[in-house]
Structure formats: structure tokens, C-alpha cells
Design a protein around this motif. Structure first.
Motif, PDB file in Angstrom:
ATOM      1  N   LEU A 165      38.698  28.371  35.246  1.00 33.18           N
ATOM      2  CA  LEU A 165      38.865  28.614  36.681  1.00 33.18           C
ATOM      3  C   LEU A 165      39.225  27.336  37.420  1.00 33.18           C
ATOM      4  CD1 LEU A 165      38.658  30.118  39.361  1.00 33.18           C
ATOM      5  CD2 LEU A 165      36.173  29.840  39.249  1.00 33.18           C
ATOM      6  N   LEU A 166      38.522  26.257  37.122  1.00 34.83           N
ATOM      7  CA  LEU A 166      38.742  24.999  37.845  1.00 34.83           C
ATOM      8  C   LEU A 166      40.005  24.271  37.418  1.00 34.83           C
ATOM      9  CD1 LEU A 166      35.821  25.633  38.693  1.00 34.83           C
ATOM     10  CD2 LEU A 166      35.302  23.205  38.451  1.00 34.83           C
ATOM     11  N   GLY A 167      40.626  24.708  36.319  1.00 35.36           N
ATOM     12  CA  GLY A 167      41.835  24.049  35.845  1.00 35.36           C
ATOM     13  C   GLY A 167      41.566  22.760  35.103  1.00 35.36           C
ATOM     14  N   VAL A 168      40.365  22.653  34.485  1.00 37.43           N
ATOM     15  CA  VAL A 168      40.005  21.435  33.755  1.00 37.43           C
ATOM     16  C   VAL A 168      39.699  21.729  32.296  1.00 37.43           C
ATOM     17  CG1 VAL A 168      39.188  20.227  35.807  1.00 37.43           C
ATOM     18  CG2 VAL A 168      37.572  21.635  34.494  1.00 37.43           C
ATOM     19  N   VAL A 200      41.522  37.438  38.047  1.00 40.58           N
ATOM     20  CA  VAL A 200      40.923  36.779  39.209  1.00 40.58           C
ATOM     21  C   VAL A 200      39.424  36.663  38.936  1.00 40.58           C
ATOM     22  CG1 VAL A 200      40.455  36.936  41.681  1.00 40.58           C
ATOM     23  CG2 VAL A 200      42.665  37.715  40.767  1.00 40.58           C
ATOM     24  N   TYR A 201      38.899  35.452  39.003  1.00 40.34           N
ATOM     25  CA  TYR A 201      37.494  35.234  38.678  1.00 40.34           C
ATOM     26  C   TYR A 201      36.575  35.686  39.805  1.00 40.34           C
ATOM     27  CZ  TYR A 201      37.946  32.621  34.314  1.00 40.34           C
ATOM     28  OH  TYR A 201      38.170  32.262  33.014  1.00 40.34           O
ATOM     29  N   LEU A 202      35.429  36.210  39.419  1.00 37.17           N
ATOM     30  CA  LEU A 202      34.315  36.461  40.321  1.00 37.17           C
ATOM     31  C   LEU A 202      33.307  35.333  40.135  1.00 37.17           C
ATOM     32  CD1 LEU A 202      32.559  38.302  42.220  1.00 37.17           C
ATOM     33  CD2 LEU A 202      31.633  39.313  40.102  1.00 37.17           C
ATOM     34  N   VAL A 203      32.908  34.698  41.231  1.00 41.06           N
ATOM     35  CA  VAL A 203      31.841  33.696  41.208  1.00 41.06           C
ATOM     36  C   VAL A 203      30.697  34.299  42.021  1.00 41.06           C
ATOM     37  CG1 VAL A 203      31.192  31.313  41.697  1.00 41.06           C
ATOM     38  CG2 VAL A 203      33.562  31.854  41.068  1.00 41.06           C
ATOM     39  N   PRO A 204      29.741  34.967  41.368  1.00 38.12           N
ATOM     40  CA  PRO A 204      28.812  35.844  42.086  1.00 38.12           C
ATOM     41  C   PRO A 204      27.718  35.155  42.895  1.00 38.12           C
ATOM     42  CG  PRO A 204      28.336  35.863  39.735  1.00 38.12           C
ATOM     43  CD  PRO A 204      29.598  35.076  39.899  1.00 38.12           C
ATOM     44  N   THR A 205      27.371  33.914  42.584  1.00 41.90           N
ATOM     45  CA  THR A 205      26.339  33.168  43.334  1.00 41.90           C
ATOM     46  C   THR A 205      25.084  34.013  43.562  1.00 41.90           C
ATOM     47  OG1 THR A 205      27.253  33.725  45.531  1.00 41.90           O
ATOM     48  CG2 THR A 205      28.091  31.737  44.460  1.00 41.90           C
ATOM     49  N   ASP A 262      36.930  49.627  41.926  1.00 46.33           N
ATOM     50  CA  ASP A 262      38.385  49.504  41.801  1.00 46.33           C
ATOM     51  C   ASP A 262      38.854  48.076  42.087  1.00 46.33           C
ATOM     52  OD1 ASP A 262      37.692  49.824  44.516  1.00 46.33           O
ATOM     53  OD2 ASP A 262      39.690  50.573  45.019  1.00 46.33           O
ATOM     54  N   THR A 263      38.148  47.366  42.961  1.00 44.73           N
ATOM     55  CA  THR A 263      38.482  45.972  43.247  1.00 44.73           C
ATOM     56  C   THR A 263      38.124  45.088  42.054  1.00 44.73           C
ATOM     57  OG1 THR A 263      38.044  46.366  45.584  1.00 44.73           O
ATOM     58  CG2 THR A 263      38.156  44.067  44.867  1.00 44.73           C
ATOM     59  N   LEU A 264      36.965  45.326  41.475  1.00 45.24           N
ATOM     60  CA  LEU A 264      36.558  44.573  40.286  1.00 45.24           C
ATOM     61  C   LEU A 264      37.525  44.814  39.132  1.00 45.24           C
ATOM     62  CD1 LEU A 264      32.728  45.284  40.497  1.00 45.24           C
ATOM     63  CD2 LEU A 264      33.842  43.075  40.927  1.00 45.24           C
ATOM     64  N   LEU A 265      38.020  46.032  39.001  1.00 45.50           N
ATOM     65  CA  LEU A 265      38.984  46.346  37.955  1.00 45.50           C
ATOM     66  C   LEU A 265      40.315  45.638  38.212  1.00 45.50           C
ATOM     67  CD1 LEU A 265      39.654  47.948  35.388  1.00 45.50           C
ATOM     68  CD2 LEU A 265      40.302  49.877  36.864  1.00 45.50           C
ATOM     69  N   GLU A 266      40.727  45.598  39.455  1.00 47.76           N
ATOM     70  CA  GLU A 266      41.967  44.888  39.805  1.00 47.76           C
ATOM     71  C   GLU A 266      41.838  43.395  39.505  1.00 47.76           C
ATOM     72  OE1 GLU A 266      45.965  44.809  41.345  1.00 47.76           O
ATOM     73  OE2 GLU A 266      44.633  46.357  40.541  1.00 47.76           O
ATOM     74  N   MET A 267      40.669  42.840  39.739  1.00 54.93           N
ATOM     75  CA  MET A 267      40.427  41.435  39.401  1.00 54.93           C
ATOM     76  C   MET A 267      40.547  41.218  37.898  1.00 54.93           C
ATOM     77  SD  MET A 267      37.257  40.727  42.022  1.00 54.93           S
ATOM     78  CE  MET A 267      36.902  39.061  41.439  1.00 54.93           C
ATOM     79  N   PRO A 326      36.448  38.914  34.954  1.00 55.71           N
ATOM     80  CA  PRO A 326      36.177  37.508  34.594  1.00 55.71           C
ATOM     81  C   PRO A 326      35.135  36.907  35.524  1.00 55.71           C
ATOM     82  CG  PRO A 326      38.544  37.919  34.726  1.00 55.71           C
ATOM     83  CD  PRO A 326      37.868  39.128  35.295  1.00 55.71           C
ATOM     84  N   ILE A 327      34.146  36.240  34.956  1.00 56.69           N
ATOM     85  CA  ILE A 327      33.048  35.689  35.751  1.00 56.69           C
ATOM     86  C   ILE A 327      32.865  34.215  35.420  1.00 56.69           C
ATOM     87  CG2 ILE A 327      30.544  35.752  36.152  1.00 56.69           C
ATOM     88  CD1 ILE A 327      30.664  38.771  35.673  1.00 56.69           C
TER      89      ILE A 327
END
Length: 445
Positions: free
Chosen positions: A395-398, A305-310, A295-300, A352-353
Motif C-alpha cells: 500500500l505504501l509503495g515501499v 483498493v486497500y481498506l485500513v480499518p483502524t 458491494d463497496t467492499l467487493l468493488e475495492m 485487501p486490508i
């Protein structure tokens, strides 16, 4: 004695004038040559479109100065251009790593790392950071977001790279990460009489007003982005990995203050509850996201809202976790067991990833390994490459200057052998790296 002037002798002042004029002309020509942007033509069998995810055959890019001048036409190439034919290779946008730490580098010996961290002077550590920046660029990463650095080392690296003093990627830096006393952003629990307790200038805050102050301090000293710690972390000694460490009011203050200053906000979150709170506060990305629920991933996804999974740290420490201090080893094993599952759910949901490696925990210069891990864990190769190019730029705005191979954008270009869509391992060994139109690495042909 013949005192008559020789009529065939050229007066000295005429010779001097001619010499002066010739010299000025040559100097002007030299200046003109120096100021005229060099034109480079890159040719390869393929070109990766990081918008559509498609591979275009017979890739041609014309670079003038630091800018992409034209794409896709091998006819009527500019006269005098330097042509580099890369053969059976693929041209891609320069890679973007949304999560690095140039000021640190963990080894297999945690205790030695701790000692080095205590004993090295900032100027000494900055030299290691310069090396980390250099090998990262040579690995094809032309833009990074450095999310957490002490003693303003990352800030100094960014400024030195921008000034052309050292070699490295384009950097966006956060300075000190922001978090609560005793949390993941705080110092290890060394006795306070040994190391002074940190406050807002070093990112440690308690209460909404102090958290706003911490944001302002990072921005005052040059931060391009704000990074904060809503949840616990793996490598800290004094906190659980997934607890919430800031109140909703504190998170709201951090995010709203950063956005007032036109800074994006990255939230370090392993825990699901903390991530939900950060998303409610309006954060731009969730870093790690190890224990996030669907549900959190769906809200993102709904809020972009990006996920940066590392994924790289767990891969780097595979088989070595028992060598860490016991409190850290327990957390590392729990995180490693869950992050692959979370990532697979995020891919299926369509969260979004953006690609990020947490380099500094894992090795610098091995950034492209993250592409392989994403593909191995269920992402298509096309989507993985987009995550480390166009999505990272967004994501970075560039995105206005990099992330895609488009006319008018900066000439940030990587070439790899063959076709990365059929063999992702090839991205780990670039045969050419160009940033801002300058070639920093190229194999001999």
C-alpha cells in the motif's frame, strides 16, 4: 670533550618518519573499521514468512550494514559477526502502521486536549511528536504513514529521523489533510475573527481547481502521500459522520493531481456513498470504512483498493465515550457499533486490508494491539500479520525495501517471544527491534 658523532644513534628524521607511517597505518585501520559494515546474526526458534504466512523453524538472518545479507543457514556464519541468539522467539518483518498521527495524542479529557491544541506552540508540540515517534519504533513499528498533521510537524519529524537527529520509524507524511469548508478536514467552528479561515495551503478547498491547488501545496512542502476527506468524521464538531463532503469533480481533481505527481492517495471515509465516489476517482486506500456496504467492499477487492480499518480507536474509547462532547459522543457510539461488523464482512469478501491504528486518537506505542483486534474479529493470525507487514508495504509503495524478510531488503526486523500465531498478544511486547540494521530496543538475555 668527544666531538665525534655516536654511530649507533638513530637520526631524528628517521624516527619521525617511522612514527608518521605507523600513525597513518593505525588511522587507516581505524577508518577502515568504522566504514566496514557491522555484521549481525539473529537466531530464533522461528521466522515468519509474510508472503506465505508460514512459520519457518530455526530462523537465522545475517545482517550486514542496513541490509539483509542472507536468511536461513546457521552454518558457515561470517567470521567476526555479532551473534544474537534469541532462543524461543519469532523473527518477523518490522511492523508497518498505515495510519498514524504523530503530532497529536488524545487523552481521556477532550476539553484539556482542545486547550492544549490551542495553546501549544508548534516547536513544543514537535517535541511531543518526537516522543510519539520513539515509542512507536520501540513497539516494533519500523515504517508509518502519517495521515494528517498541522504546522508541518510530521514533515519535520520525518526529516529529523532521516537525518539521524531523533529516533523513529521510517515516515511517509501527507502534511495537511484536504477537504471542504466545514468538513472533517476543516478547523473546528471557532469564530472566524478568533482563528483565521483556512484555505488551500492548509488543505481546505471548494471546487476542482482549488482542490488541485491544495494537492500541489502539500506536495510543494514535501508530502509523500495525499490524504483527503470525502466523508464526515467522528471527532469533528460541525459535521455528520458519514455524509459526502466533496463533489465527484473535486474528488477526481484531488486523486488525478496526486497521481500525476506520483503520490498515492488515502481517503478518509466512514460513509458508503463517499467511499463509492472516492473509489470511482481512483483512490488507493479507504481509511476507516465504518459504514461500507458489501458491494463497496467487493468493488475495492476488484480494483485492489486497500481498506485500513483502524479498529483501535473504538477499543481505546470503550466505556469512555460519554466523556466526549455530545455531538462527538453520538457519532463515536454509532461508529463503534458498526466497525466490527464491517471488518468481518471485508475479511469474508477478501477486500485487501492493511494494518493502521489511527494512533494519536488511541495511544502511541500500542500499535500492535491492532493485530489482536483483527484476529479477535475474524482474521486469521497469519493474515493479520501480513496486513501489518507485506500488505502495508504494498500500500505504501515501499515493498522494494521492506515488508518481507528477503535478501537485499532493509534490515527492518522484530523479534517476539514464542509463537505469535498461537498467542497474538506477544506482538505487543517485542524483545528486539531493528530498523535499517540498527538495534533500537532489545531485552537483556
Amino acid at each position: 670533550m668527544n666531538l665525534q658523532p655516536e654511530t649507533n644513534r638513530t637520526p631524528f628524521f628517521k624516527i619521525s618518519l617511522v612514527s608518521l607511517l605507523v600513525g597513518l597505518a593505525l588511522s587507516q585501520a581505524a577508518i577502515s573499521a568504522e566504514t566496514t559494515p557491522q555484521i549481525i546474526v539473529l537466531k530464533a526458534a522461528h521466522l515468519f514468512d509474510s508472503v506465505s504466512g508460514k512459520l519457518v523453524d530455526n530462523g537465522v538472518i545475517v545482517v550486514e550494514g542496513n541490509t539483509i545479507k542472507s536468511i536461513g543457514n546457521s552454518r558457515d556464519l561470517p567470521a567476526g559477526a555479532k551473534i544474537i541468539d534469541l532462543g524461543d522467539a519469532t523473527l518477523l518483518p518490522g511492523f508497518i502502521d498505515a495510519h498514524v498521527h504523530f503530532s497529536t495524542q488524545m487523552s481521556d479529557d477532550w476539553y484539556k486536549d482542545f486547550y492544549d491544541g490551542m495553546m501549544r506552540f508548534p516547536a513544543e508540540q514537535a517535541l511531543y511528536g518526537a516522543h510519539n515517534a520513539k515509542v512507536t519504533l520501540e513497539a516494533g513499528v519500523t515504517t508509518v504513514r502519517d495521515l494528517g498533521s498541522t504546522e508541518y510537524i510530521a514533515l519535520g519529524l520525518r526529516n529529523a529521523i532521516n537525518a539521524g537527529v531523533i529516533t523513529g520509524p521510517r515516515m511517509l507524511v501527507s502534511n495537511y489533510a484536504i477537504g471542504s469548508t466545514g468538513g472533517h478536514a476543516d478547523q473546528d467552528p471557532v469564530p472566524p475573527q478568533t482563528i483565521a479561515v483556512a484555505g488551500p495551503i492548509k488543505g481546505i478547498c471548494n471546487g476542482a481547481d482549488q482542490c488541485r491547488e491544495a494537492v500541489r501545496y502539500q506536495i510543494k512542502y514535501g508530502a509523500d502521500v495525499i490524504k483527503f476527506m470525502p466523508s464526515g468524521g467522528v471527532l469533528s464538531l460541525s459535521d455528520p459522520v458519514d455524509n459526502s463532503q466533496l463533489t465527484q469533480e473535486e474528488m477526481n481533481a484531488i486523486v488525478s493531481e496526486a497521481h500525476k505527481w506520483n503520490r498515492k492517495v488515502a481517503a478518509h471515509c466512514h460513509g458508503d456513498t463517499a467511499a463509492k465516489m472516492a473509489i470511482l476517482a481512483g483512490v488507493d486506500s479507504i481509511e476507516h470504512g465504518t459504514f461500507l456496504n458489501d458491494d463497496t467492499l467487493l468493488e475495492m477487492k476488484k480494483k485492489h483498493v486497500y481498506l485500513v480499518p483502524t479498529l483501535s480507536p473504538a477499543d481505546s474509547f470503550n466505556g469512555k465515550m460519554d466523556e466526549l462532547p455530545p455531538p462527538i459522543a453520538i457519532k463515536a457510539k454509532a461508529a463503534a457499533a458498526q466497525i466490527k461488523i464491517m471488518f468481518q464482512h471485508a475479511v469474508k469478501i477478501g477486500t485487501p486490508i492493511a494494518m493502521g491504528t489511527d494512533a494519536g486518537v488511541g495511544p502511541h506505542g500500542a500499535n500492535a494491539r491492532e493485530f489482536e483486534l483483527m484476529a479477535n474479529y475474524g482474521m486469521t493470525p497469519q493474515a493479520a500479520l501480513i496486513a501489518g507487514t507485506a500488505s502495508g508495504a504494498d500500500l505504501l509503495g515501499v515493498a522494494d525495501i521492506t515488508g518481507t524478510l528477503k535478501v537485499g531488503k532493509r534490515a527492518d526486523i522484530v523479534a517476539v517471544k514464542g509463537n505469535p500465531l498461537t498467542d497474538m498478544s506477544t506482538v505487543r511486547h517485542p524483545i528486539l527491534v531493528m530498523k535499517d540494521g540498527q538495534i533500537f530496543s532489545m531485552q537483556a538475555f
